[in-house]
Write an enzyme that holds these catalytic residues in place. Structure first.
Site: not given
Ligand code: ASP
Length: 310
Positions: A176, A206-207, A227-228, A230
């Site tokens: 992301t 996601g977030d 990022t993480g 979500g």
């Molecule tokens: N946060 C993003 C999601 O959950 C994914 C990511 O950050 O890799 O869609």
């Protein structure tokens, strides 16, 4: 002259041993540097924070290395559904899109939602109709195809599992993307863009496109891109939480970002990281995973491009 600065990320996660070769590492770093320089160049030449975050995120979306735009992960239906958002800390204007397909630069569509519609968040077919009205070109699926992402999907396609790009299980290719910037006038902005999770279904969002969760900007406090995992970042209202700690508890950018990433989000089981700036041009980039693709540059001479913990 006021300090201006920019920070970008290309996702946080776990690196599986042996996956990262020196050549690949160099490619990631080059792509990060290109995006950083594109945003910094605008700031240096009097561009706004909003312009800088859009241009930096576009550059990352155009690279197949990251899970955003070109190179986005595959859904359960073997398609790409992308999410993006942008926020202007000066006006608190914001724009976001989710579940869009065929758009080369989702962050630009999010900006158009912010500037050319009366809404903040458009999703799916409606967002696509909005894009058509603005004569966006629709790329065919091949443009977004990436071999590595397809292999990731083939491994779990007939299961009920969906996988974060940076799952500890097997894959190492997180991605992301996001950018935060502080311009000459002390105005700040944040932008985030993603393909979401491999094998996602049911219109999972996601977030990243959610203002306050994965993306937030307010001149009074900070601009944040996350990022993480979500689902956890949504529940933790992470980006806004950093802002709240600064506004209501008087914490510094660094302390507030650390508190959220290394304490609060961990307590509910979330993993990932964020990048943040404040209107003085300070930068924070904490993460609780093994690595986070990240880079930063400021007019006081800071320049970093890193992947792992230092
Ligand atoms: N946060 C993003 C999601 O959950 C994914 C990511 O950050 O890799 O869609």
């Amino acid at each position: 002259m006021k300090t201006f600065s920019i920070a970008i990320h290309g996702g946080a996660g776990t690196l599986v041993k042996g996956m990262m070769t020196p050549e690949l590492e160099a490619k990631y770093k080059d792509a990060l540097k290109d995006a950083l320089d594109a945003g910094y160049y605008l700031l240096e030449n009097g561009g706004t924070a909003v312009d800088a975050v859009e241009v930096a995120v576009k550059s990352l979306e155009d690279s197949h290395l990251f899970n955003a735009g070109k190179g986005s992960v595959f859904t359960a239906e073997e398609t790409h559904e992308m999410d993006a958002s942008i926020m202007d800390g000066k006006t608190l204007n914001a724009g976001a899109v989710s579940l869009i397909t065929g758009i080369k630069n989702p962050v630009s569509l999010a900006r158009d939602v912010m500037e050319k519609s009366e809404h903040v968040f458009l999703a799916g077919e409606g967002a696509m109709r909005f894009a058509e009205g603005l004569n966006y070109h629709i790329e065919d699926a091949n443009y977004f195809y990436d071999d590595f992402r397809h292999k990731q999907w083939l491994e779990i396609k007939d299961t009920d599992s969906f996988q974060l790009d940076h799952s500890t299980k097997k894959d190492s290719k997180f991605g992301t993307v996001g950018a935060v910037a502080c311009d000459h006038d002390g105005n700040i902005a944040a932008a985030t863009s993603t393909g979401g999770m491999t094998n996602k279904k049911w219109g999972r969002v996601g977030d990243s496109p959610m203002i306050g969760a994965g993306n937030y900007a307010n001149n009074k406090t900070c601009a944040v891109s996350c990022t993480g995992s979500g689902e956890f970042f949504i529940r933790g209202v992470v980006a806004y939480d950093v802002s709240c700690l600064m506004e209501h508890k008087n914490m510094s950018l660094k302390d507030a970002s650390n508190e959220v990433i290394n304490k609060r989000i961990l307590e509910i089981g979330g993993d990932g990281g964020l990048i943040a700036v404040d209107s003085q041009g300070n930068i924070a980039m904490p993460f609780n995973t093994e690595g986070m693709y990240r880079a930063s540059k400021s007019s006081i001479g800071i320049e970093t491009v890193s992947i792992y913990k230092n």
